[in-house]
Design an enzyme around this catalytic site. Structure first.
Site, PDB file in Angstrom:
ATOM      1  CB  CYS A  17      -0.962   0.021   1.187  1.00 33.04           C
ATOM      2  SG  CYS A  17      -0.157   0.262   2.767  1.00 33.04           S
ATOM      3  CB  CYS A  44       4.873   0.358   2.025  1.00 34.76           C
ATOM      4  SG  CYS A  44       3.674  -0.851   2.627  1.00 34.76           S
ATOM      5  CG  ASP A  97      -2.986  18.132 -39.039  1.00 39.81           C
ATOM      6  OD1 ASP A  97      -3.386  19.154 -39.614  1.00 39.81           O
ATOM      7  OD2 ASP A  97      -1.947  17.526 -39.350  1.00 39.81           O
TER       8      ASP A  97
END
Length: 837
Positions: free
Chosen positions: A152, A155, A530
């Site tokens: 997680c 840490c 474009d």
């Protein structure tokens, strides 16, 4: 249908109009012709609308890293994209410099030279232009490590804070998404690995990370099994005549074995002032032991260890989605030395060496084919499903597969500069950039956790002090609150989804440069294209030749002379056609670029012109019925080049571009995915724009646009409430790309500039993967929302169930680790998402 006004006489690009919250991309530059002795490879546009040609920048010359020495600099003083072009031109004129690339967005310059002494002259050359250089020296003491065991985001803080306190460590950055750590340190590698181990994690140099990774996962599994066996033995023993002391010893051993790692991480987290899940869980287990709830404590430890192991395995799978890219290119290659083939590691192969790739083998390095023909599967890089035929002179990329014939390839990129290396680097950088949603969740978690922690202490102490319940009951409820206090599932809900989505995109030839751009892509409601080279092939052909007051040979010879030095698509189409007819050019001199109108040159003492109708109207050349013919040709989708003098018209050349089939499929796919506003931006005339729009399926177009007019078109779409993505080639149309909410470049495999300037890069030179990009982004946003709501609902339910005594300590653990695991698995669905289009 909206249109911009006719082109203005002044063709200067308003760079300031692109200065918004996003970094401006490279913009189109216009150069002038000089004399015949020193021809400049440019030509102006010759369409009715003005300058409709795409610019000339040859992608093969963009930083191909084919020199022996390279250096990187920070450029101080650049305040617009024009500065970058000015610096590039000046440096490129130095004889010793082979390649230079200045990127305005990052403020950096990359230079390669045959002689390292050339770098000493650079500060003076750039200083004359009003800028200063600062060389970026590679720090040999900065190393990258692979970190195992992070499950997680908290840490990360534990490791960073711990290492910052270690003597000799100057700087440390831990990246949860990639599982990597970058450290600048003076002490040994072994000492850094040892310090990370103290904090409860395992580190290894990044190049060795994969071998140790498997070992770590197996070790975690053994710990969980042993802790579970002891827990089960104690539980079974409690229903026998076994002494309670023996049963509690079994539970205690289960706690020690299963919880040792978490307790150690918790210790260093407290030292680093980080309140993570390990701290809360360890506190809860110690509290359970104090009040005699040994079974509850052991159950909590085992469930937490099991959940962590499953989470770690799942997260590593998402990280492997990127690590697997490293395996695409083989580690060794056959180098041709004389008539022999010598097998060498790719790290030891230099530029210009010739490697031999046999049928069925992967190409180990980027290069150009110098001998042989084959079809190459480029799917690993570009995502293209159909193999591409390669001939002598064609570019090939590391990691692609040679399917048929044997190829001899001259290496053009070192192993660290290949397309696949750049992809891996960009993707890893992208995974570490927080999306707005992720940043919000992190802020929420930093507030939520201490509040619930304080509430838990209050639940433990206040009611008994006020005579409301016993210490034991309230202490137990406080422990439950501690377990619920860490929002692991909530914090992990966004980054794992983003890592999974970016990993999926990379495998499909799409580079998304961060979670922020992933979120924007998911909200896009209009896509602006474009025209030239994006919707069309960008390789127009001469479709019609109309003779007026000259023979066909004279007309084409003059046209060849005027357009020969240009690399613009329209001019090139005329030149290629005339050369195929083997007509020689006339002798010309005094070449001039008539901006927005055409070109001129002196041939046989008389000035000749090639340009649009506007040019010849200004010259007052007798046109007779020419205007009607030009209008008819333009309505048929042709771009017109008129050739003549001030006195007479030699003839008219009609040039037309063809629609890409992949663009038509992409537009249909985008509409199917929910994006219904398809807009084409072009400098071409109304007739050409209408024809291309009808054939491609775009719903709206803006014709006769100068580059600054394209910015106005983007702003108009945004003012109408659209979230706009602009799609171009990553080099031209920079103001429009910068103004749009999202800049998307095509053909990233062939140009470094596209990789540096765009927000999202389609590695193939077509729009085939654009619908998948939008679909993937929208799916990621839905999954992130699902994860966040699920995490919040689970936390709320757990909090509510505490006070009616319906929640036990082990149920609280399941609600936390179980929710985190479900969130991870839900996010991993993005890894398997396939294109529908």
């Amino acid at each position: 249908m909206s249109q911009e006004e006719d082109n203005q006489e002044n063709n200067s690009i308003d760079i300031d109009s692109a200065h918004n919250s996003q970094a401006p991309k490279k913009f189109k530059r216009t150069l002038s012709f000089t004399t015949a002795a020193t021809p400049v490879k440019e030509s102006c546009c010759t369409s009715e609308a003005g300058c409709s040609h795409e610019n000339d920048r040859d992608e093969e010359t963009v930083m191909n890293a084919n020199s022996a020495h390279k250096a990187n600099y920070v450029v101080h003083g650049m305040d617009c994209s024009a500065c970058a072009v000015t610096i590039e031109k000046a440096v490129r004129q130095m004889n010793e410099i082979s390649n230079v690339q200045v990127n305005y967005s990052s403020g950096k310059m990359k230079v390669s030279a045959e002689d390292a002494a050339a770098f000493d002259k650079l500060p003076a050359v750039v200083g004359k232009l009003g800028y200063t250089l600062e060389r970026i020296e590679r720090n040999v003491n900065t190393r990258t490590y692979a970190i195992q065991g992070m499950d997680c985001g908290s840490c990360v803080l534990t490791i960073e804070n711990h290492l910052k306190a270690v003597s000799g460590v100057k700087q440390v950055n831990v990246h949860f998404a990639t599982g990597k750590m970058t450290v600048e340190h003076d002490n040994s590698i072994e000492e850094i690995i040892k310090e990370v181990s103290k904090a409860g994690f395992q580190a290894s140099l990044a190049s060795k990370g994969r071998s140790r990774e498997t070992k770590k996962i197996k070790s975690g599994l053994n710990t969980v099994i042993l802790s579970g066996v002891l827990l089960l033995s104690g539980f079974v023993g409690s229903y026998t005549d076994s002494p309670s002391l023996f049963i509690n010893i079994l539970y205690a051993l289960s706690i020690l074995i299963g919880g040792y790692k978490s307790a150690r991480i918790a210790f260093y987290a407290v030292k680093s002032r980080s309140l993570d899940m390990n701290v809360l869980m360890t506190t809860a287990v110690v509290g359970a032991a104090i009040i005699g709830e040994w079974f509850e404590g052991a159950t909590v430890v085992w469930l937490f260890a099991l959940g962590n192991m499953l989470q770690t395995r799942s997260i590593e799978k998402t990280r492997d989605s990127i690590r697997s890219l490293i395996d695409l290119a083989p580690p060794e290659a056959y180098v041709k030395i004389g008539k022999e083939l010598v097998r060498k590691p790719v790290e030891n192969i230099s530029i210009h060496e010739v490697i031999v790739v046999k049928p069925g083998d992967k190409i180990p390095l980027d290069g150009k084919v110098v001998q042989g023909e084959s079809s190459v599967n480029q799917a690993p890089i570009t995502g293209e499903s159909i193999p591409v035929d390669k001939h002598i002179g064609d570019t090939v990329y590391a990691g692609t597969i040679n399917e048929h014939g044997s190829l001899e390839i001259a290496v053009t990129k070192l192993v660290e500069d290949t397309a696949i290396a750049r992809i891996i680097h960009l993707v890893e950088e992208a995974q570490d950039q927080k999306a707005p949603t992720e940043a919000f969740v992190d802020r929420f978690a930093r507030i939520y956790t201490p509040i619930v922690f304080i509430l838990a202490i209050g639940v433990m102490a206040l009611p008994p002090l006020l005579g409301m319940g016993t210490w034991g009951d309230r202490f137990y409820k406080g422990l439950e609150l501690l377990v619920i206090a860490c929002p692991c599932a909530l914090v992990i809900s966004t980054p794992v989804a983003i890592v999974s989505a970016i990993g999926n995109a990379a495998k499909n030839g799409i580079l998304i440069k961060g979670g922020a751009f992933l979120e924007v892509a998911g909200k896009v409601s209009a896509v602006a294209f474009d025209k030239t080279g994006t919707l069309t092939e960008g390789k127009p052909r001469l479709s019609d030749v109309i003779i007026k007051e000259a023979s066909q040979e004279e007309l084409l010879s003059v046209a060849l002379t005027l357009e020969e030095y240009s690399t613009h698509p329209i001019a090139k189409a005329i030149v290629d056609h005339v050369k195929e007819m083997k007509i020689a050019p006339a002798a010309g001199e005094s070449f001039r670029n008539l901006t927005g109108k055409g070109v001129s040159a002196t041939i046989g003492g008389k000035e000749y012109y090639a340009g649009n109708l506007k040019l010849f109207l200004e010259l007052r050349t007798p046109l007779r019925d020419l205007e009607e013919e030009v209008e008819q040709l333009q309505q048929q989708g042709n771009t017109i080049v008129i050739v003549g003098t001030i006195d007479r018209i030699l003839g008219v050349l009609a040039v037309a571009d063809s629609i890409r089939e992949s663009s038509v499929r992409a537009i249909k796919g985008l509409q199917y995915s929910g994006v219904h506003q398809m807009v084409m931006l072009t400098g071409d005339n109304e007739g050409t724009a209408r024809k291309v729009a009808g054939e491609s399926g775009v719903t709206r177009y803006f014709a006769q646009l100068m580059p600054e007019d394209k910015v106005s078109a983007i702003k108009q779409l945004q003012s109408e409430g659209y979230q706009v993505a602009m799609v171009g080639d990553g080099i031209n149309d920079a103001p429009a790309l910068a103004t749009a909410n999202l800049g998307i470049a095509m053909g990233g495999a062939g140009t470094d500039t596209a990789m540096e300037t765009a927000d999202i890069i389609l590695m193939a030179d077509n729009l085939e993967k654009l619908p998948h990009t939008i679909h993937l982004s929208r799916k990621a946003i839905r999954i992130i929302k699902q994860n966040i709501w699920f995490s919040l609902i689970i936390k709320a339910a757990a909090l509510i169930l505490i006070f009616p005594d319906l929640l036990t300590l082990w149920m609280a653990v399941i609600s936390d680790t179980g929710a985190a695991l479900i969130v991870i698995l839900n996010s991993m669905r993005l890894l398997r998402l396939k294109s529908k289009y």
